[in-house]
Design an enzyme around this catalytic site. Structure first.
Site, PDB file in Angstrom:
ATOM      1  N   ARG A 215     -53.374  22.232  82.074  1.00  9.04           N
ATOM      2  CA  ARG A 215     -54.153  21.654  80.968  1.00  9.04           C
ATOM      3  C   ARG A 215     -53.707  20.212  80.717  1.00  9.04           C
ATOM      4  O   ARG A 215     -52.521  19.896  80.702  1.00  9.04           O
ATOM      5  CB  ARG A 215     -53.928  22.490  79.718  1.00  9.04           C
ATOM      6  CG  ARG A 215     -54.648  21.998  78.453  1.00  9.04           C
ATOM      7  CD  ARG A 215     -53.736  21.186  77.564  1.00  9.04           C
ATOM      8  NE  ARG A 215     -54.353  20.925  76.260  1.00  9.04           N
ATOM      9  CZ  ARG A 215     -53.809  20.126  75.349  1.00  9.04           C
ATOM     10  NH1 ARG A 215     -52.666  19.529  75.584  1.00  9.04           N
ATOM     11  NH2 ARG A 215     -54.417  19.926  74.202  1.00  9.04           N
TER      12      ARG A 215
ATOM     13  N   GLY B 266     -52.592  15.639  67.504  1.00 10.53           N
ATOM     14  CA  GLY B 266     -53.324  16.763  66.942  1.00 10.53           C
ATOM     15  C   GLY B 266     -53.987  17.586  68.019  1.00 10.53           C
ATOM     16  O   GLY B 266     -53.542  17.589  69.179  1.00 10.53           O
TER      17      GLY B 266
ATOM     18  N   GLY C  43     -54.149  17.080  77.948  1.00  9.75           N
ATOM     19  CA  GLY C  43     -54.602  16.782  76.590  1.00  9.75           C
ATOM     20  C   GLY C  43     -54.919  15.319  76.392  1.00  9.75           C
ATOM     21  O   GLY C  43     -54.872  14.502  77.327  1.00  9.75           O
TER      22      GLY C  43
ATOM     23  N   THR D  43     -45.623  15.736  68.732  1.00 11.03           N
ATOM     24  CA  THR D  43     -46.057  14.683  69.670  1.00 11.03           C
ATOM     25  C   THR D  43     -45.615  13.341  69.097  1.00 11.03           C
ATOM     26  O   THR D  43     -45.510  13.181  67.878  1.00 11.03           O
ATOM     27  CB  THR D  43     -47.596  14.742  69.799  1.00 11.03           C
ATOM     28  OG1 THR D  43     -47.916  15.901  70.566  1.00 11.03           O
ATOM     29  CG2 THR D  43     -48.177  13.509  70.479  1.00 11.03           C
TER      30      THR D  43
HETATM   31  N1  ASP Z   1     -52.435  15.983  71.000  1.00 12.27           N
HETATM   32  C1  ASP Z   1     -51.442  16.784  71.674  1.00 12.27           C
HETATM   33  C2  ASP Z   1     -52.128  17.580  72.760  1.00 12.27           C
HETATM   34  O1  ASP Z   1     -53.184  18.138  72.508  1.00 12.27           O
HETATM   35  C3  ASP Z   1     -50.701  17.726  70.775  1.00 12.27           C
HETATM   36  C4  ASP Z   1     -50.193  17.149  69.465  1.00 12.27           C
HETATM   37  O2  ASP Z   1     -50.457  15.999  69.126  1.00 12.27           O
HETATM   38  O3  ASP Z   1     -49.477  17.887  68.759  1.00 12.27           O
HETATM   39  O4  ASP Z   1     -51.592  17.701  73.826  1.00 12.27           O
END
Ligand code: ASP
Length: 302
Positions: A199, A223, A201, A171
């Site tokens: 979904r 994360g 995020g 990300t």
């Molecule tokens: N935070 C991102 C999500 O949950 C994923 C990531 O940061 O790796 O979509």
């Protein structure tokens, strides 16, 4: 609207901090990650050092990483359970709390630019799916083929049905302070590997993945998105920054909150109104790069 009353009139020292996702696998092409985040920082720095706006700087940095196939945003996004691409992105400027976000959008090469257009439209904060695509058409943000977003690497990872511990990473996000004292933050992602279609995020949610208030600072998180949402990490990290004497400490206690209360893993980058940076993660690696006038070249502390 006037700038925040507590902002001092002095010219600020422009600064940018960029991340390439908590949870990257350190054995898997660290140099490529380093070059990617450096290139993004240089793109953002070009804007800031020419006297440009923080919002343009973070958009430019994040676009660079969305175009880079090694990062999980735009081209190179992870695939959903059904093998589709659904991306989340958000952007915020901290003078007037203007923000724009898109969630679960397919077929857009640079979701951060779509989020920016929504910010500029000043009507809604968050658009999803087909509505976001219709808005893209109305403001001239082009659609692309899904195939152009899907890399061999992500197809392989999807086929391997990666274990949950390996689902994070890649990300992207940036926070910048410009000479006029405006702070902006931006985050973009393909989400987590094998996520259910639909979904959404933290990266699409203002206050969770992204937040900025020019009188305090800005933050971009990465994360475990569900955990980040549960603890509203972006907004809380910013208020840790307000109270803490040291941005590094603020970043550290925010990550502790994510781990202890949110029961998830991840990391974040912070920048305060003075241009001081902080970052922390609970994962083995989070690519980070910083650039300011005090540095001869981008600092890449990983
Ligand atoms: N935070 C991102 C999500 O949950 C994923 C990531 O940061 O790796 O979509």
């Amino acid at each position: 609207m006037p700038p925040p009353a507590d902002r001092a009139p002095a010219t600020r020292v422009p600064t940018i901090i960029v991340h390439g996702g908590a949870g990257a696998d350190p054995s898997d092409g660290r140099d490529e990650l380093r070059q990617g985040v450096r290139a993004a920082t240089v793109a953002g720095w070009r804007v800031l050092s020419a006297g440009g706006a923080a919002l343009d700087a973070v958009e430019s940095a994040v676009r660079t990483l969305e175009d880079h196939p090694r990062f999980n945003a735009g081209r190179g996004s992870v695939l959903t359970r059904d093998g589709t691409v659904e991306m989340d992105a958000s952007i915020m400027e901290g003078d007037h709390l203007q923000c724009g976000a898109v969630a679960a959008v397919p077929r857009i090469a640079n979701p951060i630019t779509l989020a920016r257009r929504l910010l500029e439209a000043r009507r809604h904060v968050l658009l999803v799916g087909d509505g976001a695509l219709a808005f893209a058409r109305s403001v001239g943000v082009p659609e692309c083929d899904t195939a152009s977003l899907v890399t061999d690497r992500q197809q392989r990872r999807h086929a391997e049905v990666a274990p949950r511990s390996a689902t994070l990473g890649g990300t992207v996000g940036a926070v910048a302070l410009d000479r006029s004292g405006t702070i902006a933050a931006a985050t973009s992602t393909g989400g987590t590997i094998g996520k259910l279609p639909g979904r959404v995020g933290d990266s699409a949610l203002i206050g969770c993945g992204t937040y900025a208030e020019s009188s305090i600072g800005g933050v971009s998180c990465t994360g475990d998105g569900e955990a980040i949402i549960r603890v509203v990490l972006g907004h809380r990290a910013l208020y840790f920054l307000k109270d803490a004497a040291d941005p590094e400490y603020a970043a550290k206690i925010a990550v502790d909150l994510l781990v202890e209360e949110g029961r998830g893993h991840g990391g974040l980058i912070l920048l305060d109104w003075r241009g001081r940076t902080g970052y922390a993660c609970s994962t083995p690696l989070m690519p980070v790069t910083i650039m300011s006038p005090a540095l001869a070249e981008p600092r890449t502390p990983f």
